[in-house]
Design a protein around this motif. Structure first.
Motif, short mmCIF file in Angstrom:
data_model
loop_
_atom_site.label_atom_id
_atom_site.label_comp_id
_atom_site.label_asym_id
_atom_site.label_seq_id
_atom_site.Cartn_x
_atom_site.Cartn_y
_atom_site.Cartn_z
N ARG A 24 0.84 -1.21 0.00
CA ARG A 24 0.00 0.00 0.00
C ARG A 24 0.87 1.25 0.00
NH1 ARG A 24 -2.81 0.70 5.05
NH2 ARG A 24 -0.81 0.12 5.89
N ASN A 25 0.36 2.28 -0.66
CA ASN A 25 0.98 3.60 -0.53
C ASN A 25 -0.10 4.67 -0.61
OD1 ASN A 25 0.50 4.28 -3.30
ND2 ASN A 25 2.46 3.45 -3.93
N GLU B 62 -0.78 8.22 -2.40
CA GLU B 62 -0.26 8.80 -3.63
C GLU B 62 -0.93 10.11 -3.96
OE1 GLU B 62 -0.52 7.01 -7.97
OE2 GLU B 62 0.33 5.61 -6.55
N GLN C 88 10.25 7.67 3.74
CA GLN C 88 9.53 6.53 3.16
C GLN C 88 8.76 6.91 1.90
OE1 GLN C 88 7.00 6.59 6.87
NE2 GLN C 88 5.53 5.62 5.49
N THR C 89 9.07 8.09 1.35
CA THR C 89 8.33 8.60 0.20
C THR C 89 9.20 8.63 -1.05
OG1 THR C 89 7.02 9.98 1.68
CG2 THR C 89 6.95 10.53 -0.66
N GLU D 51 4.68 9.07 -3.65
CA GLU D 51 4.20 7.76 -3.20
C GLU D 51 4.76 7.52 -1.80
OE1 GLU D 51 5.56 4.89 -6.07
OE2 GLU D 51 3.98 5.41 -7.49
N VAL D 52 3.90 7.67 -0.79
CA VAL D 52 4.30 7.39 0.58
C VAL D 52 4.06 5.90 0.81
CG1 VAL D 52 3.93 7.93 3.02
CG2 VAL D 52 3.53 9.70 1.28
N VAL D 53 5.14 5.12 0.85
CA VAL D 53 5.03 3.67 1.01
C VAL D 53 4.72 3.38 2.48
CG1 VAL D 53 6.20 1.45 0.73
CG2 VAL D 53 6.65 3.31 -0.89
N LEU D 54 3.55 2.77 2.71
CA LEU D 54 3.09 2.51 4.07
C LEU D 54 3.62 1.19 4.61
CD1 LEU D 54 -0.67 3.55 3.69
CD2 LEU D 54 1.21 4.92 4.60
N GLY E 250 -0.30 8.25 6.39
CA GLY E 250 0.29 8.44 5.07
C GLY E 250 -0.13 9.76 4.45
#
Length: 169
Positions: free
Chosen positions: A3-4, A6, A110-111, A128-131, A140
Motif C-alpha cells: 500500500r501507498n 499517492e 519513506q516517500t 508515493e508514501v510507502v506505508l 500516510g
C-alpha cells in the motif's frame, strides 16, 4: 498487497521543484526511462512497465481517481525481459494505451518523489508514501501533505486519475 498514499500534480516550476527535491533527499536523484503499457481489465489497472535494459515490472493496482492524497493497493511481478509477457497480455487482454516518461526519482524518508516528463503531456510530480503494515491511511496522508507543502505543491496543482487517463482525454 502493498500500500501507498499517492498524489499527482502538474508542475508549474520544474527547476524549483527539482531543487527542493534534491535538498530534501540530499541526492541528485536517479534518472529512469519508463514505457508503460496499460491493459484492458475489468477492475483496477494493469500495466507493464519496461525499462531501458528491457527488464519489466507487471503492476496491478487499485486506487480511487480523486485529487489529493489517496490510498493505492498494488502488487508487482518482475521480469528480466518484458517483450514476451507484453505480447501475451496484449493478445489476451487488449491494450488500453501507452505512457512513455522520463522520471527523476528522489527518496525522502519513506516517500518516493517522482518528477516526470510525460510524452505528449508535459511535466508532473508524483508522491508515493510507502506505508508499513501498521501505518494508517491518515498517517500516510499527513506525510504526503507535509511533503507537498515542503515542495511548494498547491492543492490547485493536484490532478486525479493516472497519466493514461489524461492521455485518453
Amino acid at each position: 498487497m502493498m500500500r501507498n498514499v499517492e498524489i499527482k500534480a502538474k508542475i508549474r516550476n520544474l527547476q524549483g521543484i527539482v531543487s527542493k527535491a534534491k535538498q530534501l533527499s540530499k541526492s541528485d536523484g536517479e534518472f529512469i526511462k519508463q514505457d508503460d503499457i496499460f491493459f484492458k481489465v475489468p477492475q483496477g489497472r494493469l500495466k507493464l512497465r519496461t525499462y531501458e535494459n528491457k527488464a519489466a515490472d507487471l503492476i496491478f493496482y487499485n486506487r480511487p481517481d480523486g485529487d489529493g492524497p489517496k490510498l493505492s493497493e498494488y502488487q508487482i511481478c518482475k521480469f528480466e525481459e518484458g517483450s514476451q509477457i507484453s505480447s501475451l497480455l496484449s493478445q489476451a487482454l487488449g491494450v488500453k494505451g501507452q505512457v512513455k516518461k522520463d522520471r527523476l526519482l528522489f527518496l525522502v524518508g519513506q516517500t518516493r518523489v517522482h518528477i516526470d516528463h510525460v510524452e505528449d503531456l508535459g511535466d508532473y510530480m508524483e508522491l508515493e508514501v510507502v506505508l508499513s503494515e501498521d501505518q494508517t491511511l491518515e498517517q500516510g496522508q499527513e506525510i504526503a501533505e507535509k511533503l507537498m507543502a515542503e515542495l511548494g505543491v498547491e492543492k490547485s496543482d493536484l490532478i486525479s486519475g493516472a497519466y493514461m487517463d489524461l492521455l485518453l482525454k
